[in-house]
Design an enzyme around this catalytic site. Structure first.
Site, short mmCIF file in Angstrom:
data_model
loop_
_atom_site.label_atom_id
_atom_site.label_comp_id
_atom_site.label_asym_id
_atom_site.label_seq_id
_atom_site.Cartn_x
_atom_site.Cartn_y
_atom_site.Cartn_z
CD GLN A 77 -3.11 0.28 2.05
OE1 GLN A 77 -3.17 -0.70 2.49
NE2 GLN A 77 -3.89 1.32 2.16
NE ARG A 106 -3.50 -8.06 4.51
CZ ARG A 106 -2.50 -7.09 4.29
NH1 ARG A 106 -3.01 -6.00 3.60
NH2 ARG A 106 -1.62 -7.15 5.02
CD GLN A 121 0.90 -9.75 5.69
OE1 GLN A 121 -0.14 -9.28 5.87
NE2 GLN A 121 1.41 -9.70 4.53
CB SER A 162 1.98 -5.05 3.72
OG SER A 162 1.00 -5.11 4.61
CG LEU A 163 -1.20 -4.68 -0.66
CD1 LEU A 163 -1.87 -5.47 -2.03
CD2 LEU A 163 -1.68 -3.66 -0.49
CG HIS A 173 2.04 -4.83 9.25
ND1 HIS A 173 1.51 -6.30 9.02
CD2 HIS A 173 1.84 -4.16 8.19
CE1 HIS A 173 1.49 -6.08 7.42
NE2 HIS A 173 1.31 -4.95 7.09
#
Length: 314
Positions: free
Chosen positions: A10, A120, A254, A95-96, A205
């Site tokens: 992101q 998510r 995660q 991440s994503l 996170h």
């Protein structure tokens, strides 16, 4: 040469993303249509035309970035005959981007990946009320010192953790807004050159994302996962995983765990990776890989010209 294919997270989204791909390649257009169908929404219209305020919403940005990355993968495979499973020693995503990596490795179908990222994005947005949490980038100091800074800001019942270990001298904190504001104030005492609050709406996170992790555990349990065709380097481990059940487990972890990107780059290097190829929007990962290891050659491919150039290099 040994390749790792990496997928952005992101922040790399921009209005107009994917537009050129769709105009030039039927296979890219099909990816965007498939994602639209999976989400029952014209996400591609938001990607290509905006407004930016809609695109930056977590619920849209996450599937949009994955769609762009997967369109690049599909174009490489269908139009240029470059199969990731033949070229890549590893896949990894920030991440994503780990979901994009899992999709590219054949763990999840494109439609399932789009739906998982919509879930998510929604779950992460709802986990903490707006204004309660935040994030800040700490520049110019080691990960160890940032951990010490986070601990100093975690007093009085507030949470503050090192969420993204991106590169040498670039670590992101996440937690309660009061702790983040304190970190911005006292960071110079820990040797930081700068500590900047990030324009994000949630403390990604961090342990505050616990409710979102529960949502993702349920959502991932309902989706069919296949054995990866390429080993996937998990964010929370900074090492490769080849079992689909393990990949799913680490995707749940995660949500609240740290993105260990600096260590991921070190792991790639230790495994003999010479080239990191960033597929999708922007060039953020190429930049932070270079900060951690100057010897790994990096290239980013998101536009038709860049994809063509990349395909010729194999």
């Amino acid at each position: 040469m040994k390749y790792a294919f990496v997928f952005p997270g992101q922040g790399s989204q921009f209005v107009g993303m994917g537009k050129e791909l769709a105009e030039n390649f039927k296979s890219a257009k099909e990816v965007f249509q498939e994602v639209n169908d999976a989400l029952s929404q014209d996400l591609f219209k938001i990607m290509s035309e905006g407004p930016e305020s809609d695109l930056t919403l977590t619920t849209n940005a996450q599937p949009a970035l994955m769609a762009h990355s997967m369109a690049v993968v599909r174009v490489l495979e269908k139009e240029f005959g470059v199969l990731l499973k033949d070229k890549a020693s590893f896949v990894a995503g920030h991440s994503l981007g780990e979901y994009s990596a899992a999709c590219a490795a054949g763990v999840f179908s494109l439609a399932d990946t789009a739906r998982l990222l919509r879930t998510r994005g929604d779950a992460m947005q709802k986990a903490v009320p707006v204004g309660v949490g935040g994030m800040a980038a700490v520049i110019g100091v080691s990960f160890k010192d940032v951990v010490a800074l986070a601990e100093a800001c975690s007093e009085g019942g507030y949470t503050c953790v090192a969420a993204n270990d991106n590169a040498d001298g670039q670590v992101v904190l996440s937690g309660h807004i009061q702790a983040i504001e304190k970190a911005v104030e006292i960071a110079p005492e820990f040797g930081a050159k700068r500590c900047i609050k990030l324009p994000v709406s949630a403390p990604f996170h961090s342990p505050l994302m616990g409710p979102a992790a529960e949502v993702m555990a349920r959502a991932l349990a309902e989706v069919e996962a296949h054995k990866p065709q390429i080993p996937l380097i998990a964010n929370v481990l900074a090492e490769a995983v080849t079992d689909e059940k393990e990949i799913v487990k680490h995707l749940v972890e995660q949500v609240t765990g740290s993105v260990r990107w600096r260590e991921t780059v070190i792991y790639m290097k230790e495994q003999g990776v010479t080239n990191a190829v960033e597929l999708g929007a922007g060039k953020v990962l190429s930049g932070i890989i270079k900060r951690s290891d100057k010897e790994i050659s990096t290239v980013s491919a998101g536009s038709p010209a860049e994809i063509e150039e990349l395909a010729k290099s194999f």
